[in-house]
Design an enzyme around this catalytic site. Structure first.
Site, short mmCIF file in Angstrom:
data_model
loop_
_atom_site.label_atom_id
_atom_site.label_comp_id
_atom_site.label_asym_id
_atom_site.label_seq_id
_atom_site.Cartn_x
_atom_site.Cartn_y
_atom_site.Cartn_z
N GLU A 1 0.86 -1.19 0.00
CA GLU A 1 0.00 0.00 0.00
C GLU A 1 0.89 1.23 0.00
OE1 GLU A 1 -2.79 0.13 3.18
OE2 GLU A 1 -3.91 -1.62 2.46
N ARG B 1 -6.53 4.71 -24.80
CA ARG B 1 -6.87 3.91 -25.98
C ARG B 1 -8.16 3.12 -25.78
NH1 ARG B 1 -1.18 1.12 -27.32
NH2 ARG B 1 -0.96 1.31 -25.07
N GLN B 2 -8.59 2.99 -24.50
CA GLN B 2 -9.83 2.25 -24.25
C GLN B 2 -11.01 3.23 -24.24
OE1 GLN B 2 -9.81 -0.88 -21.35
NE2 GLN B 2 -7.58 -1.02 -21.39
N ASP C 1 -1.15 3.89 -39.40
CA ASP C 1 -2.50 3.31 -39.39
C ASP C 1 -3.52 4.43 -39.55
OD1 ASP C 1 -2.80 4.52 -36.91
OD2 ASP C 1 -2.60 2.67 -35.77
N LYS D 1 -3.47 -0.73 -41.68
CA LYS D 1 -3.08 -1.74 -40.68
C LYS D 1 -4.33 -2.41 -40.09
CE LYS D 1 -2.60 -0.65 -36.08
NZ LYS D 1 -2.09 0.06 -34.90
N ARG E 1 -5.26 -4.67 -36.62
CA ARG E 1 -4.71 -5.18 -35.36
C ARG E 1 -5.21 -6.60 -35.12
NH1 ARG E 1 -1.74 -3.84 -31.35
NH2 ARG E 1 -1.42 -1.64 -31.88
N ASP F 1 3.27 8.70 -35.18
CA ASP F 1 2.17 8.13 -34.40
C ASP F 1 2.01 8.94 -33.12
OD1 ASP F 1 0.07 6.45 -33.84
OD2 ASP F 1 1.21 4.60 -34.07
N THR G 1 4.47 -1.38 -27.98
CA THR G 1 5.27 -2.58 -28.28
C THR G 1 6.14 -2.35 -29.50
OG1 THR G 1 3.61 -3.49 -29.78
CG2 THR G 1 3.39 -4.07 -27.45
C1 R5P Z 1 -3.12 2.91 -31.91
O1 R5P Z 1 -4.20 3.22 -32.35
C2 R5P Z 1 -2.09 3.92 -31.49
O2 R5P Z 1 -2.22 5.15 -32.13
C3 R5P Z 1 -0.69 3.38 -31.73
O3 R5P Z 1 -0.54 3.13 -33.11
C4 R5P Z 1 -0.49 2.08 -31.01
O4 R5P Z 1 -1.10 2.11 -29.76
C5 R5P Z 1 0.97 1.80 -30.86
O5 R5P Z 1 1.09 0.60 -30.16
P1 R5P Z 1 2.19 -0.47 -30.57
O6 R5P Z 1 3.51 0.25 -30.56
O7 R5P Z 1 2.06 -1.52 -29.49
O8 R5P Z 1 1.81 -1.00 -31.92
#
Ligand code: R5P
Length: 308
Positions: A39, A96-97, A169, A192, A194, A218, A223
């Site tokens: 904690e 992102r969520q 993307d 792209k 996913r 981006d 990752t």
């Molecule tokens: C996705 O919509 C984001 O804009 C990035 O393209 C994505 O989150 C990057 O994540 P990663 O490096 O894991 O592909």
């Protein structure tokens, strides 16, 4: 007139120090440690009665820990008498969520927004994954962008004149368009799909990339999967093997640095919204947000009655 105080959690202490030094103030004093059972224990050592307080804390990995740390710090500041409390969150985890993509999933971005609104009066953030997330917050938000700073850095460091800005993307197209506008360059786009959290596949590249020097844009690199598959597709379509990448947020989780280092990337432009390693196998060009955040704090504090 309210006095200004700037505190930091543990998520990005170097950034907090550069903000404090740009404001010519010391960071507020606090104890922040973990009890044996993990904690958090937080104690504020400054008198914050009637202060205008800013807490610097991006919510990158470990996302849950840093989010809770921010909420507990905010709670401590309110109980120490702060009259206005602003969260300076240059990277917002869970952004992102922002929708239910598959069905029975939570709306992570909405829940995080609601939690932050329980303790903060205002938020300063930067290059949200989706600008519409601002609508999840019932408190004022200053949504900054690092795009002009990063585009400036790209302009200074990359002399080639046969360049093309590439969105890896569909979600990155708007972001990349801003760079293309500032740099006065054409735009290409990678289609792209996913496959999972760590896997993506490229369907096609739209636009003229053959023989050109690409700058892949981006909002974040996590990752590295998105950037890597885009670069592989660009190389397969005949672009120059001297590649630049620019993104506001460098999460670079797991083996991302080594996987990216295996590609012909000559420059990676990121901000310090998240802490960056002292040494890396990557050609990192880190643009500091210290001045931008300090200027924003100054302006907001000025509206409130500025006094150090
Ligand atoms: C996705 O919509 C984001 O804009 C990035 O393209 C994505 O989150 C990057 O994540 P990663 O490096 O894991 O592909």
């Amino acid at each position: 007139m309210a006095k200004l105080s700037v505190l930091t959690g543990r998520a990005n202490i170097p950034l907090a120090q550069s903000v404090a030094s740009a404001l010519s103030i010391d960071l507020g004093h606090r104890t922040l440690e973990n009890f044996p059972d993990d904690e958090l224990h937080i104690e504020i050592h400054d008198d914050l009665r009637d202060h205008d307080v800013y807490i610097i804390q991006p919510t990158g990995p470990p996302v849950g820990d840093y989010l809770l740390e921010l909420l507990l710090l905010a709670d401590a500041c309110i109980r120490a008498g702060a009259s206005r409390l602003t969260g300076v969150i240059p990277y917002l985890g869970y952004a992102r969520q922002d929708r239910r993509a598959l069905g029975r999933e939570p709306m992570g971005a909405r829940l995080v927004a609601e939690l932050l609104c329980t303790r903060l009066h205002r938020i300063i953030t930067l290059d949200l994954h989706n600008a519409a997330i601002e609508g999840f917050f019932s408190i004022p938000m200053e949504h900054l962008s690092a795009v002009p700073l990063l585009a400036d850095s790209v302009r200074k460091l990359i002399p080639e004149d046969n360049m093309v800005v590439v969105a890896p993307d569909q979600g990155a197209v708007k972001h990349a368009q801003r760079y293309a506008g500032l740099l006065d360059l054409p735009l290409a786009y990678v289609h792209k799909v996913r496959l999972s959290g760590a896997e993506v596949a490229v369907q096609s590249v739209v636009g003229d990339v053959r023989g050109k020097y690409p700058i892949v844009i981006d909002d974040m690199v996590s990752t590295g999967g998105t950037i890597i598959s885009a670069i592989e597709a660009l190389i397969a379509r005949g672009c120059q093997p001297t590649i630049a990448v620019a993104a506001s947020h460098a999460l670079l989780v797991g083996s991302a640095p080594d996987r990216l280092a295996a590609l012909p990337i000559k420059n990676l432009f990121f901000t310090d919204s998240l802490p960056q390693p002292a040494s890396s196998p990557l050609p990192l060009r880190v643009v500091s947000l210290g001045r931008l955040l300090a200027d924003t704090i100054k302006r907001l504090h000025g509206d409130f009655g500025y006094r150090f």
